[in-house]
Design a protein around this motif. Structure first.
Motif, PDB file in Angstrom:
ATOM      1  N   LEU A   1       0.830  -1.198   0.000  1.00 10.50           N
ATOM      2  CA  LEU A   1       0.000   0.000   0.000  1.00 10.50           C
ATOM      3  C   LEU A   1       0.864   1.247   0.000  1.00 10.50           C
ATOM      4  O   LEU A   1       1.824   1.360   0.762  1.00 10.50           O
ATOM      5  CB  LEU A   1      -0.906   0.003   1.242  1.00 10.50           C
ATOM      6  CG  LEU A   1      -1.730  -1.261   1.492  1.00 10.50           C
ATOM      7  CD1 LEU A   1      -2.439  -1.171   2.829  1.00 10.50           C
ATOM      8  CD2 LEU A   1      -2.726  -1.474   0.351  1.00 10.50           C
TER       9      LEU A   1
ATOM     10  N   THR B   1     -11.032  -4.668  -8.736  1.00  8.08           N
ATOM     11  CA  THR B   1     -10.100  -3.580  -9.007  1.00  8.08           C
ATOM     12  C   THR B   1     -10.865  -2.263  -9.050  1.00  8.08           C
ATOM     13  O   THR B   1     -12.056  -2.230  -9.371  1.00  8.08           O
ATOM     14  CB  THR B   1      -9.365  -3.795 -10.346  1.00  8.08           C
ATOM     15  OG1 THR B   1     -10.316  -3.809 -11.418  1.00  8.08           O
ATOM     16  CG2 THR B   1      -8.587  -5.103 -10.332  1.00  8.08           C
TER      17      THR B   1
ATOM     18  N   ASP C   1      -6.346   0.516 -12.992  1.00  2.00           N
ATOM     19  CA  ASP C   1      -6.659   0.384 -11.575  1.00  2.00           C
ATOM     20  C   ASP C   1      -5.596   1.044 -10.703  1.00  2.00           C
ATOM     21  O   ASP C   1      -4.404   0.963 -10.985  1.00  2.00           O
ATOM     22  CB  ASP C   1      -6.759  -1.097 -11.195  1.00  2.00           C
ATOM     23  CG  ASP C   1      -5.592  -1.917 -11.731  1.00  2.00           C
ATOM     24  OD1 ASP C   1      -5.459  -2.013 -12.968  1.00  2.00           O
ATOM     25  OD2 ASP C   1      -4.811  -2.454 -10.922  1.00  2.00           O
ATOM     26  N   ASP C   2      -6.045   1.730  -9.626  1.00  2.00           N
ATOM     27  CA  ASP C   2      -5.095   2.248  -8.640  1.00  2.00           C
ATOM     28  C   ASP C   2      -5.218   1.541  -7.291  1.00  2.00           C
ATOM     29  O   ASP C   2      -4.470   1.822  -6.356  1.00  2.00           O
ATOM     30  CB  ASP C   2      -5.210   3.764  -8.478  1.00  2.00           C
ATOM     31  CG  ASP C   2      -6.606   4.248  -8.147  1.00  2.00           C
ATOM     32  OD1 ASP C   2      -7.402   3.477  -7.575  1.00  2.00           O
ATOM     33  OD2 ASP C   2      -6.905   5.420  -8.470  1.00  2.00           O
ATOM     34  N   SER C   3      -6.154   0.590  -7.179  1.00  2.00           N
ATOM     35  CA  SER C   3      -6.214  -0.274  -6.008  1.00  2.00           C
ATOM     36  C   SER C   3      -6.888  -1.587  -6.404  1.00  2.00           C
ATOM     37  O   SER C   3      -7.639  -1.639  -7.384  1.00  2.00           O
ATOM     38  CB  SER C   3      -6.953   0.375  -4.840  1.00  2.00           C
ATOM     39  OG  SER C   3      -8.329   0.505  -5.121  1.00  2.00           O
TER      40      SER C   3
ATOM     41  N   SER D   1      -2.477  -0.868  -3.408  1.00  2.00           N
ATOM     42  CA  SER D   1      -2.940   0.443  -3.888  1.00  2.00           C
ATOM     43  C   SER D   1      -1.758   1.354  -4.134  1.00  2.00           C
ATOM     44  O   SER D   1      -0.719   1.256  -3.477  1.00  2.00           O
ATOM     45  CB  SER D   1      -3.891   1.099  -2.884  1.00  2.00           C
ATOM     46  OG  SER D   1      -3.186   1.485  -1.711  1.00  2.00           O
TER      47      SER D   1
ATOM     48  N   GLY E   1      -4.303   5.694  -1.402  1.00  2.00           N
ATOM     49  CA  GLY E   1      -5.549   5.380  -0.727  1.00  2.00           C
ATOM     50  C   GLY E   1      -5.523   5.815   0.722  1.00  2.00           C
ATOM     51  O   GLY E   1      -4.539   6.386   1.210  1.00  2.00           O
TER      52      GLY E   1
END
Length: 347
Positions: free
Chosen positions: A153, A204, A214-216, A234, A237
């Motif tokens: 993350l 996603t 996608d960012d997470s 991620s 986030g």
């Protein structure tokens, strides 16, 4: 070949990751060469590392190198890796294996037929904490493993601020799953000694930038033997930065961050105190490049199995994207014979 200083390694792609490898290989005594389409990048590389540079990988291979490190956008991996393998060079391919499963399969096929070896840059394997976890598994201190939870993350960690190739699906093949997710999926499977993954459920999201990738992502993997893996990653986030791995077994469990020195061991016996095992921390890229250099020089066994394992990771990632799009779990099946894919290229 037995002397690392006699090894000539060509780096294709002289951006951030290429220079990370160059700095460490220079420290380890390798002779460097570089290739990049950008003239300014070539000039800066040549000056910093006293290295010959070339306008493309074809010229680099023709100059004669023992090995090649590929650090270019994912979509270009196949062309360079296959050409290098066919030229007889050993290859360290930055993760992921490719931008798509089909491209990854062609690289894996070329690697099987190659005179040299091909390995993939899963740097978390070279964390001393990861290595200690594998040792504890092999010593039997964890008993029968049942579950691994991994996360990677970031906060404010979108590559290039969302404007580079990492957020261009045509070049990257995806977003954070392709960038960070590959690391932790491999980490979890590596700790479990690469069991067969038979089902994937994932979601996603793209929430924090003006891009289509996608960012997470969140996923749950189910293995043929009943073991499970949970994945959370991620770029940006509302969670604290983390690169954590939690391992659960019948005799004991582990918790560690791949960049930290403490590995927490928790016995299944509730009367035993929680034990903190301290390991030395080391630059994972340095450890990876040292292992690669020794393999090229013939001083250690080549880590060739990572190509087949990277192909498994690529299929898992593809299944996560499919699961998210179809909003249901996806069963992984070998297209060749309809059986669950165990990653065995002989089947």
């Amino acid at each position: 070949m037995s002397n690392e200083t006699a090894v000539r390694i060509g780096i294709v792609g002289l951006g951030t990751i290429g220079r990370i490898h160059a700095t460490r290989l220079d420290e380890l005594g390798a002779t460097l060469a570089g290739a990049d389409l950008d003239e300014d990048a070539r000039e800066a590389f040549a000056k910093e590392f006293d290295a010959e540079t070339y306008p493309d990988h074809h010229a680099l291979l023709e100059s004669g190198v023992d090995a090649v490190i590929v650090g270019v956008p994912n979509r270009i991996h196949e062309e360079i890796a296959v050409d290098a393998l066919e030229a007889g060079a050993d290859v360290l391919l930055e993760k992921p294996l490719a931008h798509s499963v089909e491209s990854a399969e062609r690289i894996a096929a070329a690697a099987r037929d190659a005179e040299g070896f091909c390995t993939v840059g899963f740097t978390m394997r070279y964390s001393n904490a990861t290595e200690r976890a594998v040792e504890l598994r092999e010593e039997g201190r964890l008993g029968s493993l049942s579950h691994v939870s991994v996360d990677y993350l970031r906060r404010g960690g979108v590559p290039g601020g969302g404007r580079g190739w990492f957020t261009d699906e045509s070049l990257a093949g995806g977003g954070v799953l392709m960038d960070l997710g590959v690391h932790i999926i491999d980490l979890a499977l590596h700790v479990l000694d690469y069991p067969t993954v038979v089902e994937v459920s994932g979601r996603t999201r793209s929430e924090f930038g003006e891009y289509d990738v996608d960012d997470s992502a969140t996923a749950l993997l189910r293995c043929a033997d009943g073991r499970t893996i949970s994945v959370e990653t991620s770029w940006h986030g509302t969670a604290a930065p983390s690169r954590a791995c939690v391992v659960r077994g019948t005799e004991g469990g582990l918790e560690f961050e791949v960049t930290e020195s403490d590995v927490t061991y928790v016995s299944a016996d509730a009367d035993e105190d929680v034990d903190t095992i301290t390991v030395e921390t080391e630059d994972m890229h340095l450890a990876e490049d040292r292992a690669f250099l020794k393999a090229v020089a013939g001083r250690r066994e080549p880590p060739s199995e990572t190509v087949e394992e990277a192909l498994v990771v690529q299929r898992v990632i593809d299944a996560i994207y499919e699961s998210s799009e179809r909003e249901r779990a996806v069963v992984l099946e070998d297209e060749r014979d309809g059986r669950a894919d165990d990653g065995d290229p002989s089947r």
